[in-house]
Design a protein around this motif. Structure first.
Motif, PDB file in Angstrom:
ATOM      1  N   ASP A 170       0.801  -1.226   0.000  1.00 55.32           N
ATOM      2  CA  ASP A 170       0.000   0.000   0.000  1.00 55.32           C
ATOM      3  C   ASP A 170       0.832   1.273   0.000  1.00 55.32           C
ATOM      4  O   ASP A 170       0.362   2.328   0.410  1.00 55.32           O
ATOM      5  N   ALA A 172       3.497   3.849  -2.378  1.00 57.00           N
ATOM      6  CA  ALA A 172       3.986   4.195  -3.713  1.00 57.00           C
ATOM      7  C   ALA A 172       5.509   4.135  -3.740  1.00 57.00           C
ATOM      8  O   ALA A 172       6.178   4.418  -2.733  1.00 57.00           O
ATOM      9  N   GLY A 186      -0.359  10.888  -2.415  1.00 60.50           N
ATOM     10  CA  GLY A 186      -0.380   9.602  -3.097  1.00 60.50           C
ATOM     11  C   GLY A 186       0.626   8.597  -2.586  1.00 60.50           C
ATOM     12  O   GLY A 186       0.778   7.516  -3.175  1.00 60.50           O
ATOM     13  N   LEU A 189      -1.546   4.159  -0.556  1.00 63.19           N
ATOM     14  CA  LEU A 189      -2.647   3.748  -1.426  1.00 63.19           C
ATOM     15  C   LEU A 189      -3.801   3.215  -0.582  1.00 63.19           C
ATOM     16  O   LEU A 189      -3.590   2.635   0.487  1.00 63.19           O
ATOM     17  N   ASP A 191      -6.979   1.942  -2.383  1.00 60.20           N
ATOM     18  CA  ASP A 191      -7.908   1.175  -3.222  1.00 60.20           C
ATOM     19  C   ASP A 191      -7.564  -0.307  -3.085  1.00 60.20           C
ATOM     20  O   ASP A 191      -6.531  -0.763  -3.588  1.00 60.20           O
ATOM     21  N   ILE A 195      -4.510  -2.341  -4.839  1.00 59.21           N
ATOM     22  CA  ILE A 195      -3.436  -2.857  -3.991  1.00 59.21           C
ATOM     23  C   ILE A 195      -3.232  -4.342  -4.252  1.00 59.21           C
ATOM     24  O   ILE A 195      -2.097  -4.827  -4.381  1.00 59.21           O
ATOM     25  N   ARG A 198      -1.423  -4.868  -7.473  1.00 52.68           N
ATOM     26  CA  ARG A 198       0.000  -4.545  -7.342  1.00 52.68           C
ATOM     27  C   ARG A 198       0.759  -5.706  -6.698  1.00 52.68           C
ATOM     28  O   ARG A 198       1.854  -6.064  -7.128  1.00 52.68           O
TER      29      ARG A 198
END
Length: 254
Positions: A170, A172, A186, A189, A191, A195, A198
């Motif tokens: 979670d 960046a 940002g 994260l 969403d 996540i 990713r």
């Protein structure tokens, strides 16, 4: 062919007194390793004992999440420390959690630095060496969780410590593989499905998309879902579900 395996970890035990942070019980149903605070950035003895007992009941591995002595700043502020001081403070934290884990019928299996200390020892060779020396002094059999290619991993490897490369579900990433500062928009994260996607890429392909849109390589032996992030339980649930669909076995690295 053996299935792909990965560990899931979360930072737990970060409440203090009447102030509770995150849902430790729910996260312990989803993760295989618990990075338990040691009282320097968060956590109080009674709360940490509770988390250790809950982890022991579920067979979740316990790790000591060591940090700078920074309760007010949640361990997210850099502290310029002499090596001997940092070594002693890390030893102190590991020892405290070892006692609580033992009283709970478990043990500390690994060490993971927290916050500003985690980020500092990616590049600061002096502090990296101090943390590695502290872990080794307590128990050379302890694994260390951190960023692949970091100064910390180099220092740990020099001492014969097992290093376990961690990726963040979670957070960046910068194009150079470092985390985007939490001060930047940002950086965290929220969403759950994004996540999960990713993590699928991290574990399955060894890649993640950086903030500039480039695809960068990443090593993910363990994946962290922050327990104090908004929607942490939802995100961890989505990650577990996606890994199951991918045929990935979620298991502790120790």
């Amino acid at each position: 062919m053996s299935p792909v395996t990965v560990d899931l970890n979360a930072d737990l035990g970060e409440g203090f007194g009447v102030w509770q942070l995150g849902d430790d019980d729910a996260m312990l149903e989803l993760v295989t390793s618990a990075n338990v605070a040691c009282g320097f950035h968060a956590g109080d003895p009674a709360g940490l004992a509770t988390v250790c007992r809950a982890a022991a009941r579920r067979g979740v591995r316990i790790g000591a999440q060591v940090s700078y002595r920074d309760l007010h700043g949640f361990g997210r502020r850099y502290i310029d420390m002499a090596a001997d001081d940092l070594i002693a403070e890390v030893i102190y934290q590991i020892g405290a959690l070892q006692a609580l884990a033992a009283a709970s019928g478990s043990t500390v299996s690994y060490v993971k630095p927290h916050g500003a200390l985690y980020n500092t020892i990616v590049h600061d060779e002096g502090q990296a060496a101090a943390v590695a020396k502290a872990v080794h002094a307590v128990d050379p059999g302890l694994a260390v969780l951190g960023l692949a290619g970091s100064a910390f991993f180099s220092a740990a490897a020099d001492l014969g410590l097992r290093t376990v490369a961690e990726a963040f579900a979670d957070r960046a990433y910068q194009p150079d593989g470092r985390l985007v500062s939490r001060r930047e928009p940002g950086a965290v994260l929220d969403d759950a499905e994004a996540i999960a996607a990713r993590v699928s890429s991290m574990v399955g392909r060894g890649t993640v998309e950086a903030v500039d849109g480039t695809t960068i390589p990443i090593i993910a032996e363990s994946v962290c879902v922050h327990g104090d992030s908004p929607g942490a339980v939802l995100s961890a649930t989505a990650v577990r579900a996606r890994l199951a669909v991918d045929g990935v076995v979620v298991k502790a690295f120790v």
